[in-house]
Scaffold this motif. Sequence first.
Motif, PDB file in Angstrom:
ATOM      1  N   THR A 184     -13.472  11.977  45.457  1.00 28.10           N
ATOM      2  CA  THR A 184     -12.106  11.099  44.319  1.00 28.10           C
ATOM      3  C   THR A 184     -12.097  10.440  43.545  1.00 28.10           C
ATOM      4  OG1 THR A 184     -11.416  10.011  46.541  1.00 28.10           O
ATOM      5  CG2 THR A 184     -10.476  12.237  46.328  1.00 28.10           C
ATOM      6  N   SER A 185     -13.775   9.667  43.534  1.00 32.37           N
ATOM      7  CA  SER A 185     -13.876   8.557  42.905  1.00 32.37           C
ATOM      8  C   SER A 185     -15.454   8.346  42.688  1.00 32.37           C
ATOM      9  CB  SER A 185     -13.494   7.415  43.188  1.00 32.37           C
ATOM     10  OG  SER A 185     -14.441   7.234  44.530  1.00 32.37           O
ATOM     11  N   ILE A 186     -15.715   7.838  41.302  1.00 30.72           N
ATOM     12  CA  ILE A 186     -16.657   7.319  41.105  1.00 30.72           C
ATOM     13  C   ILE A 186     -17.096   6.162  40.111  1.00 30.72           C
ATOM     14  CG2 ILE A 186     -16.591   8.849  38.405  1.00 30.72           C
ATOM     15  CD1 ILE A 186     -19.845   9.459  39.093  1.00 30.72           C
ATOM     16  N   ARG A 187     -18.195   5.291  40.052  1.00 32.17           N
ATOM     17  CA  ARG A 187     -18.121   4.074  39.739  1.00 32.17           C
ATOM     18  C   ARG A 187     -19.291   4.294  39.694  1.00 32.17           C
ATOM     19  NH1 ARG A 187     -14.338   2.772  44.346  1.00 32.17           N
ATOM     20  NH2 ARG A 187     -15.961   2.104  45.520  1.00 32.17           N
ATOM     21  N   PHE A 188     -19.968   3.680  38.298  1.00 38.57           N
ATOM     22  CA  PHE A 188     -21.196   3.459  38.423  1.00 38.57           C
ATOM     23  C   PHE A 188     -21.718   1.928  37.388  1.00 38.57           C
ATOM     24  CE2 PHE A 188     -19.581   6.687  35.388  1.00 38.57           C
ATOM     25  CZ  PHE A 188     -19.753   6.448  34.376  1.00 38.57           C
ATOM     26  N   LEU A 189     -22.497   1.840  36.545  1.00 37.22           N
ATOM     27  CA  LEU A 189     -22.543   0.428  35.589  1.00 37.22           C
ATOM     28  C   LEU A 189     -23.122   0.825  34.254  1.00 37.22           C
ATOM     29  CD1 LEU A 189     -23.973  -1.858  37.959  1.00 37.22           C
ATOM     30  CD2 LEU A 189     -21.539  -1.954  36.980  1.00 37.22           C
ATOM     31  N   ARG A 190     -23.338   0.602  33.105  1.00 40.34           N
ATOM     32  CA  ARG A 190     -24.140   0.813  32.100  1.00 40.34           C
ATOM     33  C   ARG A 190     -24.844  -0.482  31.467  1.00 40.34           C
ATOM     34  NH1 ARG A 190     -23.088   5.944  28.609  1.00 40.34           N
ATOM     35  NH2 ARG A 190     -25.352   5.034  28.785  1.00 40.34           N
ATOM     36  N   SER A 191     -25.687  -0.461  31.449  1.00 39.16           N
ATOM     37  CA  SER A 191     -26.144  -1.769  30.879  1.00 39.16           C
ATOM     38  C   SER A 191     -27.470  -1.778  29.675  1.00 39.16           C
ATOM     39  CB  SER A 191     -27.455  -2.121  32.159  1.00 39.16           C
ATOM     40  OG  SER A 191     -26.667  -2.161  33.275  1.00 39.16           O
TER      41      SER A 191
ATOM     42  N   LEU B 201     -19.282  -1.996  33.828  1.00 37.51           N
ATOM     43  CA  LEU B 201     -18.356  -1.425  34.829  1.00 37.51           C
ATOM     44  C   LEU B 201     -17.408  -0.040  34.399  1.00 37.51           C
ATOM     45  CD1 LEU B 201     -18.223  -2.440  38.530  1.00 37.51           C
ATOM     46  CD2 LEU B 201     -16.690  -0.946  37.231  1.00 37.51           C
ATOM     47  N   CYS B 202     -16.974   1.052  35.160  1.00 34.04           N
ATOM     48  CA  CYS B 202     -17.109   2.105  34.671  1.00 34.04           C
ATOM     49  C   CYS B 202     -16.617   2.346  35.659  1.00 34.04           C
ATOM     50  CB  CYS B 202     -16.937   3.284  33.804  1.00 34.04           C
ATOM     51  SG  CYS B 202     -18.322   2.850  32.889  1.00 34.04           S
ATOM     52  N   ALA B 203     -15.166   2.505  36.508  1.00 36.57           N
ATOM     53  CA  ALA B 203     -15.053   3.021  37.707  1.00 36.57           C
ATOM     54  C   ALA B 203     -13.352   4.535  37.645  1.00 36.57           C
ATOM     55  CB  ALA B 203     -13.421   1.853  38.174  1.00 36.57           C
ATOM     56  N   PHE B 204     -13.797   5.470  38.362  1.00 33.40           N
ATOM     57  CA  PHE B 204     -12.748   6.771  37.949  1.00 33.40           C
ATOM     58  C   PHE B 204     -11.867   7.065  39.228  1.00 33.40           C
ATOM     59  CE2 PHE B 204     -16.152   5.977  35.015  1.00 33.40           C
ATOM     60  CZ  PHE B 204     -15.120   6.301  33.666  1.00 33.40           C
ATOM     61  N   ASN B 205     -10.351   6.883  39.301  1.00 39.81           N
ATOM     62  CA  ASN B 205      -9.729   7.645  40.260  1.00 39.81           C
ATOM     63  C   ASN B 205      -9.292   8.432  39.861  1.00 39.81           C
ATOM     64  OD1 ASN B 205      -7.817   8.184  42.413  1.00 39.81           O
ATOM     65  ND2 ASN B 205      -6.453   6.425  41.658  1.00 39.81           N
ATOM     66  N   LEU B 206      -9.896   9.591  40.779  1.00 42.70           N
ATOM     67  CA  LEU B 206     -10.064  11.064  40.505  1.00 42.70           C
ATOM     68  C   LEU B 206      -9.556  11.960  41.414  1.00 42.70           C
ATOM     69  CD1 LEU B 206     -13.504  12.003  39.287  1.00 42.70           C
ATOM     70  CD2 LEU B 206     -12.276  11.186  38.434  1.00 42.70           C
ATOM     71  N   SER B 207      -7.803  10.992  41.584  1.00 38.90           N
ATOM     72  CA  SER B 207      -6.791  11.639  42.537  1.00 38.90           C
ATOM     73  C   SER B 207      -5.116  11.377  42.448  1.00 38.90           C
ATOM     74  CB  SER B 207      -7.597  11.208  44.292  1.00 38.90           C
ATOM     75  OG  SER B 207      -6.977   9.355  44.295  1.00 38.90           O
ATOM     76  N   ASP B 208      -4.727  12.199  43.287  1.00 45.37           N
ATOM     77  CA  ASP B 208      -3.276  11.174  42.996  1.00 45.37           C
ATOM     78  C   ASP B 208      -2.811  10.554  44.203  1.00 45.37           C
ATOM     79  OD1 ASP B 208      -3.098  13.789  41.065  1.00 45.37           O
ATOM     80  OD2 ASP B 208      -2.406  15.015  43.187  1.00 45.37           O
ATOM     81  N   THR B 209      -3.903   9.583  44.762  1.00 43.75           N
ATOM     82  CA  THR B 209      -3.467   8.422  45.468  1.00 43.75           C
ATOM     83  C   THR B 209      -4.447   7.311  45.451  1.00 43.75           C
ATOM     84  OG1 THR B 209      -4.041   9.577  47.346  1.00 43.75           O
ATOM     85  CG2 THR B 209      -3.858   7.830  48.163  1.00 43.75           C
ATOM     86  N   GLU B 210      -3.248   6.127  44.986  1.00 43.87           N
ATOM     87  CA  GLU B 210      -3.944   4.860  44.523  1.00 43.87           C
ATOM     88  C   GLU B 210      -5.255   4.287  45.433  1.00 43.87           C
ATOM     89  OE1 GLU B 210      -1.788   1.261  43.604  1.00 43.87           O
ATOM     90  OE2 GLU B 210      -1.986   0.723  45.355  1.00 43.87           O
ATOM     91  N   GLN B 211      -6.084   4.042  44.647  1.00 46.60           N
ATOM     92  CA  GLN B 211      -7.286   3.253  44.974  1.00 46.60           C
ATOM     93  C   GLN B 211      -7.456   1.769  44.439  1.00 46.60           C
ATOM     94  OE1 GLN B 211     -10.064   5.686  43.951  1.00 46.60           O
ATOM     95  NE2 GLN B 211      -9.543   7.589  45.222  1.00 46.60           N
ATOM     96  N   SER B 212      -8.538   1.253  44.978  1.00 47.99           N
ATOM     97  CA  SER B 212      -8.579  -0.159  45.000  1.00 47.99           C
ATOM     98  C   SER B 212     -10.377   0.028  45.114  1.00 47.99           C
ATOM     99  CB  SER B 212      -7.546  -1.344  45.635  1.00 47.99           C
ATOM    100  OG  SER B 212      -7.752  -1.349  47.278  1.00 47.99           O
ATOM    101  N   PHE B 213     -10.815  -1.590  44.961  1.00 44.82           N
ATOM    102  CA  PHE B 213     -12.385  -1.420  44.682  1.00 44.82           C
ATOM    103  C   PHE B 213     -12.412  -2.854  44.764  1.00 44.82           C
ATOM    104  CE2 PHE B 213     -11.817  -0.198  40.433  1.00 44.82           C
ATOM    105  CZ  PHE B 213     -12.799  -1.061  39.769  1.00 44.82           C
TER     106      PHE B 213
ATOM    107  N   PRO C 242      -2.994   6.263  40.559  1.00 41.31           N
ATOM    108  CA  PRO C 242      -3.383   7.913  40.721  1.00 41.31           C
ATOM    109  C   PRO C 242      -4.143   8.058  38.521  1.00 41.31           C
ATOM    110  CG  PRO C 242      -1.767   7.891  41.746  1.00 41.31           C
ATOM    111  CD  PRO C 242      -1.660   6.225  41.141  1.00 41.31           C
ATOM    112  N   TRP C 243      -4.914   8.590  39.202  1.00 44.97           N
ATOM    113  CA  TRP C 243      -5.842   9.292  37.947  1.00 44.97           C
ATOM    114  C   TRP C 243      -5.392   8.287  36.172  1.00 44.97           C
ATOM    115  CZ3 TRP C 243      -8.208  13.392  37.882  1.00 44.97           C
ATOM    116  CH2 TRP C 243      -8.286  14.113  39.527  1.00 44.97           C
ATOM    117  N   GLN C 244      -6.305   6.884  37.159  1.00 46.03           N
ATOM    118  CA  GLN C 244      -6.962   5.959  36.004  1.00 46.03           C
ATOM    119  C   GLN C 244      -8.226   5.531  36.198  1.00 46.03           C
ATOM    120  OE1 GLN C 244      -4.753   4.555  34.194  1.00 46.03           O
ATOM    121  NE2 GLN C 244      -2.634   6.195  34.401  1.00 46.03           N
ATOM    122  N   ALA C 245      -8.595   4.753  35.294  1.00 47.02           N
ATOM    123  CA  ALA C 245     -10.164   4.314  34.954  1.00 47.02           C
ATOM    124  C   ALA C 245     -10.420   3.025  34.635  1.00 47.02           C
ATOM    125  CB  ALA C 245     -10.259   4.883  34.180  1.00 47.02           C
ATOM    126  N   ALA C 246     -10.647   1.952  35.510  1.00 44.09           N
ATOM    127  CA  ALA C 246     -11.157   0.725  34.429  1.00 44.09           C
ATOM    128  C   ALA C 246     -12.239   0.218  34.463  1.00 44.09           C
ATOM    129  CB  ALA C 246     -10.561  -0.062  36.230  1.00 44.09           C
TER     130      ALA C 246
END
Length: 554
Positions: free
Chosen positions: A481-488, A495-507, A535-539
């Motif tokens: 339901t999520s993926i986070r990675f770095l692009r340098s 930093l790219c972070a994606f919530n791929l779900s209907d539930t709030e997530q934190s990190f 839900p369904w947001q990116a940072a």
Amino acid sequence: MTQATPHITDPDWWRGAVIYQIYPRSYQDSNGDGIGDLAGIIERLPHVASLGVDAIWLSPFFTSPMLDFGYDVSDYRDVDPMFGTLSDFDALISRAHALGIKIIIDLVLSHTSDQHPWFVESRTDRNNAKSDWYVWADPKMDGTPPNNWLSIFGGPAWQWDTSRQQYYLHNFLAEQPDLNFHNAEVRRELLDVARFWLDRGVDGFRLDTVNFYYCDARLRDNPALPMEERNDNIAPAVNPYNHQEHLFDKNQPENLDFLKDLRSLLDEYEAITTVGEVGDSQRGSEIQATYTGGGDKLHMAYDFALLCQAYPTGTRVADIMQTAQSFGNDSWGCWAYSNHDVERHGSRWSLSDAAQRTYAALLMSLRGSVCIYQGEELGLSEVEVDFEDLQDPYGIRFWPKFKGRDGCRTPMVWKSDNQNGGFSESKPWLPVASDHLAKAVAAQETAPNSMLNFYRRLIAFRKTHPALLKGDFTLLHADDTSIRFLRSHAGTTTLCAFNLSDTEQSFDLPAGAWTTDPKAPFTIQRDGNQITLPPWQAAFAYKKGSNTGENSHG
């Protein structure tokens, strides 16, 4: 007429580029015959420019009997009259370049139409000047085909010819005979075809079925593929093509030598690019890496890893990216969710509007270049085309278990006030879906939060972060339901972070002085080092230097 290519400041413009695919039959009809054309594309170039894309990939417009809608070429050096003329193509190049858009054309080199003069001559007898330009073979003693190879469009990959009393190879339709790349004259002629279009001003080529150019010279049988390894990434599940391990009908080592010859030709011109379509469900990532690594073959390539039915969970996307990386960092991928050959991804994966936006942002953040398909920027869904309206021979062959590719090829919708969506004044070659009309360009143009304007903001945002264009990729975390990675890149890390779900997530952000970009087209909450994603947001956050450590919550 030869068009001058505009001054290029970055010969690697293609690295990280966003490429917009246009299917000419379905983009804009300018003459009222119900079929899109080059003049119609010129009319709509301001829309393409407004997206902020770098280039257009133009699907085939060459002279063709259109049994496979242009992928069966009968003249490589001319425009089919239904699309216009060479003068229209020159005008398209000129207008696109004036708008800062590059043109990549679709070259179909592995096969021609059976109406191409080369094949017409080749099939007359076994002794003519082009007798060896196609893959011909004698039957077995019992009259059956020379081996067990299968066509992607169903059935044997061999067609009997009564004039030569031999079989010829066709990996697709029987009317699409395969060229014999073992023949040096064929290779020289195809390189000359590429030169013709380079001299006309194109900025590169999308190479159809690039791993199909050579077949095994000994025509050995393919082995059976174990049941547990079969999938429908290349051909639908109902197609027996999936029952073989395709060791000998494609992916031959000689292909690399031809790609090097092609690259040598391209390098004579300024800032030209290539993107190869790798049609292989077992070794796609490996072939992609092999074909693009070393700087002496293709510039970039894509396989069907994100074009297939399998849902792109965070885990799956991470696996795809890490597999691609495992073959070396000097290769370069080109990623896409949709194109003219597959069900539109919003329907394929049953994505909500919010999910489509988040997955679009994920696509724009992966290491590689990006292709988006016309209508993707509108959030268009797959169309259910009635059997009597089907045009695609693939769908007609396997109906109703597989309905073909017409559902993703229906006309682009420009206006909502008529049943043809502003595409044509006449009945279109494929029907316009009524539910597409509400998503027309005119309807979305002035709506600030529309899918269309989201894509514009997203592409513009991508261009403000060089790390998203050309940076390295470091996975931080992935689950379903999520993926986070770095692009340098060049001393900056995004930093790219994606919530791929209907539930709030934190990190928690990794250690360092991270800045969250207020221009990012998403809503997030930040409390110190903790990011909360609805839900369904990116940072997105960025900083100088690099850091791979991270602590996760939820």
